[in-house]
Motif scaffolding. Structure first.
Motif, PDB file in Angstrom:
ATOM      1  N   ILE A 167       0.833  -1.201   0.000  1.00 40.82           N
ATOM      2  CA  ILE A 167       0.000   0.000   0.000  1.00 40.82           C
ATOM      3  C   ILE A 167       0.868   1.252   0.000  1.00 40.82           C
ATOM      4  O   ILE A 167       0.544   2.254  -0.636  1.00 40.82           O
ATOM      5  N   THR A 168       1.976   1.187   0.705  1.00 45.17           N
ATOM      6  CA  THR A 168       2.884   2.344   0.754  1.00 45.17           C
ATOM      7  C   THR A 168       4.306   1.878   1.000  1.00 45.17           C
ATOM      8  O   THR A 168       4.539   0.838   1.631  1.00 45.17           O
ATOM      9  N   SER A 169       5.258   2.655   0.493  1.00 44.78           N
ATOM     10  CA  SER A 169       6.673   2.384   0.755  1.00 44.78           C
ATOM     11  C   SER A 169       7.204   3.294   1.855  1.00 44.78           C
ATOM     12  O   SER A 169       8.378   3.210   2.224  1.00 44.78           O
ATOM     13  N   LYS A 170       6.330   4.189   2.362  1.00 45.16           N
ATOM     14  CA  LYS A 170       6.741   5.090   3.441  1.00 45.16           C
ATOM     15  C   LYS A 170       6.996   4.315   4.725  1.00 45.16           C
ATOM     16  O   LYS A 170       6.449   3.224   4.948  1.00 45.16           O
ATOM     17  N   ASN A 171       7.809   4.884   5.598  1.00 37.08           N
ATOM     18  CA  ASN A 171       8.008   4.322   6.924  1.00 37.08           C
ATOM     19  C   ASN A 171       6.711   4.475   7.722  1.00 37.08           C
ATOM     20  O   ASN A 171       6.186   5.576   7.880  1.00 37.08           O
ATOM     21  N   ILE A 172       6.182   3.378   8.207  1.00 38.50           N
ATOM     22  CA  ILE A 172       4.930   3.389   8.971  1.00 38.50           C
ATOM     23  C   ILE A 172       5.264   3.345  10.455  1.00 38.50           C
ATOM     24  O   ILE A 172       5.948   2.432  10.915  1.00 38.50           O
ATOM     25  N   GLN A 173       4.769   4.318  11.189  1.00 36.91           N
ATOM     26  CA  GLN A 173       5.104   4.428  12.597  1.00 36.91           C
ATOM     27  C   GLN A 173       4.013   3.823  13.488  1.00 36.91           C
ATOM     28  O   GLN A 173       2.829   3.904  13.175  1.00 36.91           O
ATOM     29  N   ILE A 174       4.451   3.234  14.594  1.00 30.08           N
ATOM     30  CA  ILE A 174       3.562   2.722  15.635  1.00 30.08           C
ATOM     31  C   ILE A 174       3.875   3.484  16.915  1.00 30.08           C
ATOM     32  O   ILE A 174       5.042   3.678  17.265  1.00 30.08           O
ATOM     33  N   ILE A 175       2.853   3.944  17.614  1.00 29.10           N
ATOM     34  CA  ILE A 175       3.068   4.647  18.873  1.00 29.10           C
ATOM     35  C   ILE A 175       3.043   3.646  20.024  1.00 29.10           C
ATOM     36  O   ILE A 175       2.034   2.959  20.231  1.00 29.10           O
ATOM     37  N   TRP A 176       4.152   3.549  20.726  1.00 33.99           N
ATOM     38  CA  TRP A 176       4.321   2.641  21.875  1.00 33.99           C
ATOM     39  C   TRP A 176       3.978   1.214  21.462  1.00 33.99           C
ATOM     40  O   TRP A 176       4.591   0.689  20.547  1.00 33.99           O
ATOM     41  N   ASN A 177       3.002   0.577  22.131  1.00 34.23           N
ATOM     42  CA  ASN A 177       2.641  -0.802  21.796  1.00 34.23           C
ATOM     43  C   ASN A 177       1.438  -0.883  20.865  1.00 34.23           C
ATOM     44  O   ASN A 177       0.882  -1.956  20.650  1.00 34.23           O
ATOM     45  N   GLY A 178       1.043   0.271  20.314  1.00 31.13           N
ATOM     46  CA  GLY A 178      -0.124   0.296  19.447  1.00 31.13           C
ATOM     47  C   GLY A 178      -1.351   0.811  20.169  1.00 31.13           C
ATOM     48  O   GLY A 178      -1.314   1.108  21.365  1.00 31.13           O
ATOM     49  N   SER A 179      -2.441   0.934  19.432  1.00 32.65           N
ATOM     50  CA  SER A 179      -3.738   1.509  19.810  1.00 32.65           C
ATOM     51  C   SER A 179      -3.723   2.990  19.487  1.00 32.65           C
ATOM     52  O   SER A 179      -2.667   3.577  19.209  1.00 32.65           O
ATOM     53  N   ILE A 180      -4.890   3.620  19.506  1.00 35.17           N
ATOM     54  CA  ILE A 180      -4.988   5.033  19.186  1.00 35.17           C
ATOM     55  C   ILE A 180      -5.078   5.875  20.447  1.00 35.17           C
ATOM     56  O   ILE A 180      -4.585   6.995  20.500  1.00 35.17           O
ATOM     57  N   ASN A 181      -5.673   5.327  21.511  1.00 38.14           N
ATOM     58  CA  ASN A 181      -5.891   6.148  22.700  1.00 38.14           C
ATOM     59  C   ASN A 181      -5.577   5.422  24.000  1.00 38.14           C
ATOM     60  O   ASN A 181      -5.795   5.966  25.084  1.00 38.14           O
ATOM     61  N   GLY A 182      -5.084   4.198  23.915  1.00 41.21           N
ATOM     62  CA  GLY A 182      -4.814   3.461  25.136  1.00 41.21           C
ATOM     63  C   GLY A 182      -6.101   3.196  25.908  1.00 41.21           C
ATOM     64  O   GLY A 182      -7.204   3.301  25.382  1.00 41.21           O
ATOM     65  N   ILE A 183      -5.953   2.868  27.174  1.00 39.13           N
ATOM     66  CA  ILE A 183      -7.113   2.554  28.000  1.00 39.13           C
ATOM     67  C   ILE A 183      -6.928   3.155  29.391  1.00 39.13           C
ATOM     68  O   ILE A 183      -5.861   3.043  29.991  1.00 39.13           O
ATOM     69  N   ASP A 184      -7.952   3.850  29.860  1.00 39.47           N
ATOM     70  CA  ASP A 184      -7.937   4.432  31.205  1.00 39.47           C
ATOM     71  C   ASP A 184      -8.277   3.324  32.190  1.00 39.47           C
ATOM     72  O   ASP A 184      -9.448   3.020  32.428  1.00 39.47           O
ATOM     73  N   THR A 185      -7.264   2.708  32.771  1.00 39.73           N
ATOM     74  CA  THR A 185      -7.495   1.553  33.637  1.00 39.73           C
ATOM     75  C   THR A 185      -8.048   1.942  35.004  1.00 39.73           C
ATOM     76  O   THR A 185      -8.499   1.073  35.745  1.00 39.73           O
ATOM     77  N   LYS A 186      -8.031   3.241  35.325  1.00 41.08           N
ATOM     78  CA  LYS A 186      -8.678   3.672  36.564  1.00 41.08           C
ATOM     79  C   LYS A 186     -10.200   3.725  36.384  1.00 41.08           C
ATOM     80  O   LYS A 186     -10.950   3.407  37.305  1.00 41.08           O
ATOM     81  N   GLN A 187     -10.629   4.139  35.186  1.00 33.45           N
ATOM     82  CA  GLN A 187     -12.063   4.173  34.916  1.00 33.45           C
ATOM     83  C   GLN A 187     -12.596   2.803  34.548  1.00 33.45           C
ATOM     84  O   GLN A 187     -13.666   2.398  34.995  1.00 33.45           O
ATOM     85  N   PHE A 188     -11.862   2.079  33.705  1.00 28.38           N
ATOM     86  CA  PHE A 188     -12.275   0.729  33.350  1.00 28.38           C
ATOM     87  C   PHE A 188     -11.767  -0.223  34.420  1.00 28.38           C
ATOM     88  O   PHE A 188     -10.774  -0.916  34.278  1.00 28.38           O
TER      89      PHE A 188
END
Length: 377
Positions: free
Chosen positions: A158-179
């Motif tokens: 699909i692309t030859s560009k460098n594809i970046q991943i933030i930390w271990n992935g996901s878009i917003n993480g999870i608020d483990t205090k609320q969940f």
């Protein structure tokens, strides 16, 4: 004066992926948001205290409507002059990147949350792959929500560009205090619908074909014949335009006495608390945010062995991975967690710890700000 950072999604429901993170980004940028009109867009703007812009966009291909949406986005970007245009979801990704390119926006970020072409065939698949490729080509930077999504983009060229991943992935993480089960109250559901001794399977998401809804209903109704104490709790809306469920599935959801259909809920935590097992037999996902949420609530997860989900859930450790589109394997997994209490307890114990270690929200937000700051200066 802070640089303007314009965040674009096709529909306002997808803005939930950025809830809270916007406040962290505001420490460096002036954030504005564009999406299709609706109450959820208004609510997001109020909660996050950011300017919003209504730009109607359709999920499905609609040439006339898409041209109008493109024109409106072009005019919006020309007026607001953002330094960064950040677009996610397929339609907003393409229209956002094209309108930003035409306006010569210096930083154009396409964040790939999922690949719409997966699960399609023939001309439609080739066309959707072309759109993904063009979105990446028009972007200055490409991010992917998971390592699996990145791998698929690379394998499909699909692309030859460098594809970046933030930390271990996901878009917003999870608020483990609320969940957190201990911090969550029980939902307001008629107790007569859930007799003492009930065992509750649950699902949260759109009720459509490619989320595995048909297979889930088939598996549950079969299992219910030998286990009348089980219940199925469904949270989400039907969608009739894009891959609707079968008529049989819709009828069973609305009429089966052991299926508790609760529609869309803005707060899913009380419903997750009520579940014994979370089931998510989707055909395709970018990551599977609701899978993270369920695991954080100490729920064993049965989910498809697909991109994203198989990074969150470790088979036999925090849940059970099954082949997509397989009613038989889904039924077997559901039965095993009903009949093996030791396995159920093991998976429950491991699920939350695994999420805290890899996807805690505050840490993800910190990494996100660092990633964007690195490319914007």
């Amino acid at each position: 004066m802070k640089d303007t950072f314009l965040l674009i999604t096709t529909v306002p429901q997808s803005l939930n992926f950025y809830k809270g993170q916007v406040q962290v980004l505001k420490s460096k940028y002036h954030i504005e948001v564009a999406s299709s009109p609706g109450q959820r867009l208004d609510t997001f703007g109020e909660l996050e205290d950011v300017p919003i812009h209504e730009v109607p966009m359709k999920r499905e291909i609609s040439i006339f409507s898409d041209v109008v949406s493109l024109y409106r986005l072009f005019k919006l970007i020309k007026k607001t002059k953002p330094k960064v245009v950040h677009a996610s979801t397929p339609k907003a990704g393409f229209l956002g990147m094209l309108s930003a390119f035409l306006n010569k926006t210096p930083v154009r970020i396409y964040f790939v949350l999922g690949l719409r072409y997966e699960g399609t065939r023939g001309f439609k698949r080739r066309f959707l792959m072309l759109i993904e490729s063009l979105s990446c080509k028009l972007a200055t930077h490409v991010f992917a929500v998971s390592n699996g999504t990145k791998k698929t983009l690379e394998e499909n060229k699909i692309t030859s560009k460098n594809i970046q991943i933030i930390w271990n992935g996901s878009i917003n993480g999870i608020d483990t205090k609320q969940f957190n089960v201990d911090a969550t109250s029980n939902p307001a559901i008629d107790k007569n619908l859930i007799p003492d001794g009930s065992f509750i399977y649950g699902y949260v998401g759109r009720l459509v074909g490619d989320k595995g809804t048909n297979e889930l209903i088939d598996a549950f109704t079969q299992l219910h014949q030998s286990h009348p104490e089980i219940r199925l709790l469904l949270i989400g809306d039907f969608e009739d335009i894009q891959d609707p469920v079968s008529d049989r599935t819709r009828s069973l959801i609305k009429n089966h006495p052991a299926i508790l259909y609760q529609g869309y809920q803005s707060n899913v935590k009380p419903y997750l608390k009520l579940m014994n097992v979370f089931v998510f037999p989707s055909y395709r996902e970018g990551f599977g945010m609701v899978v993270m949420e369920a695991a954080a609530m100490e729920k064993p997860v049965i989910c498809s062995n697909i991109t994203g989900c198989n990074e969150i859930i470790i088979d036999g450790h925090s849940g059970v991975l099954i082949p997509p589109k397989s009613t038989d394997m889904l039924l077997l997994a559901m039965k095993s967690l009903r009949t093996q209490p030791e396995l159920l307890e093991k998976l429950s114990t491991n699920a939350r710890a695994s999420i805290i270690q890899r996807y805690e929200q505050q840490t993800l937000w910190k990494h996100s700000l660092e990633a964007y700051a690195k490319i914007t200066g």
